[in-house]
Design a protein around this motif. Structure first.
Motif, short mmCIF file in Angstrom:
data_model
loop_
_atom_site.label_atom_id
_atom_site.label_comp_id
_atom_site.label_asym_id
_atom_site.label_seq_id
_atom_site.Cartn_x
_atom_site.Cartn_y
_atom_site.Cartn_z
N LYS A 1 -10.83 14.91 -20.19
CA LYS A 1 -10.48 15.90 -21.21
C LYS A 1 -9.73 17.09 -20.60
CE LYS A 1 -14.12 15.31 -24.70
NZ LYS A 1 -15.22 16.02 -25.40
N ASP A 2 -10.01 17.38 -19.33
CA ASP A 2 -9.40 18.54 -18.67
C ASP A 2 -8.22 18.15 -17.78
OD1 ASP A 2 -11.21 20.32 -19.83
OD2 ASP A 2 -12.68 20.02 -18.23
N TRP A 3 -7.88 16.86 -17.73
CA TRP A 3 -6.74 16.45 -16.92
C TRP A 3 -5.44 16.71 -17.66
CZ3 TRP A 3 -8.65 10.91 -15.25
CH2 TRP A 3 -9.75 11.04 -14.39
N ARG A 4 -4.41 16.98 -16.89
CA ARG A 4 -3.09 17.25 -17.47
C ARG A 4 -2.05 16.39 -16.75
NH1 ARG A 4 -6.15 18.79 -20.47
NH2 ARG A 4 -6.50 20.90 -21.32
N ALA A 5 -0.97 16.11 -17.43
CA ALA A 5 0.11 15.33 -16.84
C ALA A 5 0.54 15.94 -15.51
CB ALA A 5 1.30 15.24 -17.80
N GLY A 6 0.67 15.12 -14.50
CA GLY A 6 1.01 15.60 -13.17
C GLY A 6 -0.19 15.75 -12.25
N ASP A 7 -1.41 15.81 -12.83
CA ASP A 7 -2.61 15.78 -12.00
C ASP A 7 -2.70 14.41 -11.32
OD1 ASP A 7 -3.35 18.33 -12.72
OD2 ASP A 7 -4.77 17.69 -14.27
N GLU A 8 -3.58 14.33 -10.30
CA GLU A 8 -3.72 13.09 -9.55
C GLU A 8 -5.20 12.77 -9.34
OE1 GLU A 8 -1.61 13.61 -5.88
OE2 GLU A 8 0.36 13.79 -6.87
N ILE A 9 -5.49 11.47 -9.22
CA ILE A 9 -6.82 11.02 -8.82
C ILE A 9 -6.65 10.03 -7.67
CG2 ILE A 9 -7.82 11.39 -11.11
CD1 ILE A 9 -7.75 8.35 -11.53
N VAL A 10 -7.69 9.91 -6.86
CA VAL A 10 -7.65 9.00 -5.71
C VAL A 10 -8.76 7.97 -5.85
CG1 VAL A 10 -7.80 8.79 -3.20
CG2 VAL A 10 -6.70 10.80 -4.21
N LEU A 11 -8.37 6.70 -5.87
CA LEU A 11 -9.31 5.59 -5.99
C LEU A 11 -9.31 4.78 -4.70
CD1 LEU A 11 -8.39 4.42 -9.60
CD2 LEU A 11 -10.02 6.18 -8.89
N SER A 12 -10.26 3.86 -4.60
CA SER A 12 -10.45 3.08 -3.37
C SER A 12 -10.28 1.60 -3.64
CB SER A 12 -11.84 3.37 -2.81
OG SER A 12 -12.32 2.30 -2.04
N ARG A 13 -9.57 0.91 -2.75
CA ARG A 13 -9.43 -0.55 -2.85
C ARG A 13 -10.73 -1.26 -2.51
NH1 ARG A 13 -4.56 -1.13 -5.51
NH2 ARG A 13 -2.86 -0.16 -4.36
N LEU A 14 -11.71 -0.52 -1.96
CA LEU A 14 -12.97 -1.12 -1.55
C LEU A 14 -13.94 -1.31 -2.72
CD1 LEU A 14 -14.50 -2.01 1.07
CD2 LEU A 14 -15.37 0.33 1.21
N GLU B 1 -6.68 2.75 1.07
CA GLU B 1 -6.54 1.33 1.38
C GLU B 1 -7.66 0.84 2.29
OE1 GLU B 1 -4.34 -0.32 -0.21
OE2 GLU B 1 -3.04 1.31 -0.95
N ILE B 2 -7.73 -0.48 2.46
CA ILE B 2 -8.70 -1.11 3.36
C ILE B 2 -7.98 -1.57 4.63
CG2 ILE B 2 -10.42 -2.94 3.63
CD1 ILE B 2 -10.54 -3.16 0.59
N ASP B 3 -8.58 -1.32 5.76
CA ASP B 3 -8.09 -1.87 7.01
C ASP B 3 -8.53 -3.34 7.06
OD1 ASP B 3 -8.01 -2.79 9.73
OD2 ASP B 3 -7.95 -0.72 10.42
N ALA B 4 -7.59 -4.26 7.00
CA ALA B 4 -7.91 -5.68 6.90
C ALA B 4 -8.65 -6.19 8.13
CB ALA B 4 -6.64 -6.49 6.68
N ALA B 5 -8.38 -5.62 9.29
CA ALA B 5 -9.01 -6.10 10.52
C ALA B 5 -10.48 -5.74 10.59
CB ALA B 5 -8.28 -5.54 11.74
N THR B 6 -10.84 -4.57 10.07
CA THR B 6 -12.22 -4.09 10.21
C THR B 6 -12.99 -4.10 8.89
OG1 THR B 6 -11.60 -1.78 9.78
CG2 THR B 6 -11.48 -2.55 12.07
N THR B 7 -12.30 -4.26 7.79
CA THR B 7 -12.82 -4.11 6.41
C THR B 7 -13.44 -2.73 6.18
OG1 THR B 7 -15.01 -5.16 6.79
CG2 THR B 7 -13.16 -6.59 6.14
N GLU B 8 -12.97 -1.75 6.93
CA GLU B 8 -13.33 -0.35 6.71
C GLU B 8 -12.25 0.30 5.84
OE1 GLU B 8 -16.04 0.93 8.06
OE2 GLU B 8 -16.42 -0.04 9.99
N LEU B 9 -12.60 1.41 5.20
CA LEU B 9 -11.58 2.18 4.50
C LEU B 9 -10.62 2.81 5.52
CD1 LEU B 9 -13.13 4.18 1.52
CD2 LEU B 9 -11.57 2.23 1.44
N ASP B 10 -9.35 2.79 5.20
CA ASP B 10 -8.32 3.41 6.04
C ASP B 10 -8.27 4.90 5.68
OD1 ASP B 10 -6.07 4.38 7.24
OD2 ASP B 10 -4.73 2.81 6.52
#
Length: 402
Positions: free
Chosen positions: A100-113, A137-146
């Motif tokens: 409800k309080d977000w406006r165009a141009g705001d950003e959110i960060v999500l995780s591939r994990l 993103e995920i580090d494919a070698a370690t399966t940790e978050l990058d």
């Protein structure tokens, strides 16, 4: 004192069927005290909440005891505990409340994990509000978050960071507090999916740095429902759409319609059951929160012992098994593929031998896409009632399939 696993197993009627359950990440088996609490509450006397009749007071008691239990489990005030039908439903609800309080141009960060329940609600809310979605993103070698990709995704325009505390398929446990601290530095809120994490670890929501934290009691021996714990100040600041006569107090303003009192009672019983996993007698004046700390420490040691046995056994099967759970810090959860074999056939083979280990992608859409994993894959997750015989049955079953 360690857990008495043999005694613990006698409290689970489903174990008398001779099955070894490795599907805990999708939902655990139910102990007798949880089922009894549901039955006792449902058979009453029971009415809608009130302060006059015994039946009304029973409903009030179920709600109050539920909030107190999850306050102890999660390390938050009782007034910051919100019931929901599921973690997915709660995340959809709060995506709408926050957007409800977000406006165009705001950003959110999500995780591939993350499980899609901590992805799609935010993506869809962002689309409606014209908000930019960025990814960790995920580090494919370690399966940790990058974490470098996380730093690149953050900006002064970031309004929300959503991240899991533990992957439901890989078991990876990202450094949530570090992620939360950086999010707060740019003025963003932090929403943590603790569904898989809360099944294996003592939770301290403030220590994690989460503004909102969601979990599911049926992943840790309770009935099917969801629980959200939030910063009291944040919850007070949110104004959800609601019916005019319904309460506007927190947390009731976020709970729509009559609460399922019997489910709340079962969820409370699950917390009490967890608090008694370590059979050592409580010290003088020991609180439920303190008993939970001790019991969940014993559970963690038990599950780590079984995980080591499982990991060693899978390594002994050689190149025929590829384990995709590689993070240094992870829950006792293993995602694997079998060389030249179909995971659904492996599931059927194991099931015929009394071993329940499901095949699929388990709503982890982003994980499978990012790591280019074959769908389905086979997942084995440990729960409090598993023992060494269960692990050995799984390994023998896999060896006979390969």
């Amino acid at each position: 004192m360690a857990m008495d696993v043999a005694a613990l197993r006698t409290r689970f009627p489903s174990l008398t069927h001779g099955l070894a359950f490795f599907d805990g990440p999708g939902g655990t088996q139910t102990p007798v005290p949880v089922a009894e609490a549901v039955t006792r509450t449902l058979t009453g006397p029971l009415s809608n909440r009130g302060v006059v009749s015994v039946s009304e007071l029973n409903a009030e008691r179920a709600v109050g005891e539920f909030r107190a239990a999850y306050a102890d489990l999660l390390g938050v005030p009782a007034g910051a505990v919100v019931h929901g039908r599921s973690a997915t439903q709660l995340t959809y609800d709060f995506s709408r409340h926050l957007a409800k309080d977000w406006r165009a141009g705001d950003e959110i960060v999500l995780s591939r994990l993350d499980h899609d329940a901590n992805v799609r609600p935010w993506v869809q809310a962002a689309e409606r509000a014209g908000v930019v979605v960025r990814w960790t993103e995920i580090d494919a070698a370690t399966t940790e978050l990058d974490l470098d990709s996380y730093e690149r995704a953050l900006s002064p325009r970031t309004r929300l960071v959503a991240v899991t505390a533990a992957s439901n398929v890989l078991g990876t446990k990202p450094p949530v507090r570090r992620i939360a601290d950086r999010a707060h530095e740019v003025g963003a809120l932090v929403y943590v999916d603790g569904v898989h994490y809360a099944a294996h670890h003592r939770v301290d929501v403030p220590a994690l740095g989460a503004d909102l934290f969601v979990c599911s009691p049926y992943k840790f021996l309770g009935p099917h429902c969801g629980v959200l714990a939030g910063s009291p100040e944040l919850l007070e600041s949110l104004a959800p759409d609601k019916l005019l006569p319904s309460p506007n107090t927190v947390p009731e303003r976020f709970e729509f319609g009559t609460l399922p009192y019997e489910t709340l009672a079962g969820a409370t019983a699950a917390v009490d059951f967890l608090a008694a996993l370590d059979e050592a007698g409580p010290g003088a004046g020991e609180s439920r929160r303190e008993r939970l700390k001790r019991s969940l420490h014993s559970l963690h040691e038990h599950e780590n012992t079984l995980r080591a046995r499982l990991d060693d056994g899978l390594r002994a099967l050689g190149d025929a098994v590829t384990v995709h759970s590689r993070a240094a810090d992870r829950t006792p959860t293993v995602l694997m593929t079998l060389e030249g074999r179909d995971a659904t056939e492996a599931q059927a083979h194991l099931s015929a031998r009394g071993v329940v280990a499901p095949a699929g992608s388990f709503y982890a859409h982003e994980v499978f896409a990012a790591l280019k994993l074959p769908d389905p894959a086979l997942r084995a997750g440990l729960a409090p009632y598993n023992d060494t015989e269960d692990v050995d049955r799984l390994l023998v079953g896999l060896a006979s399939f390969l």
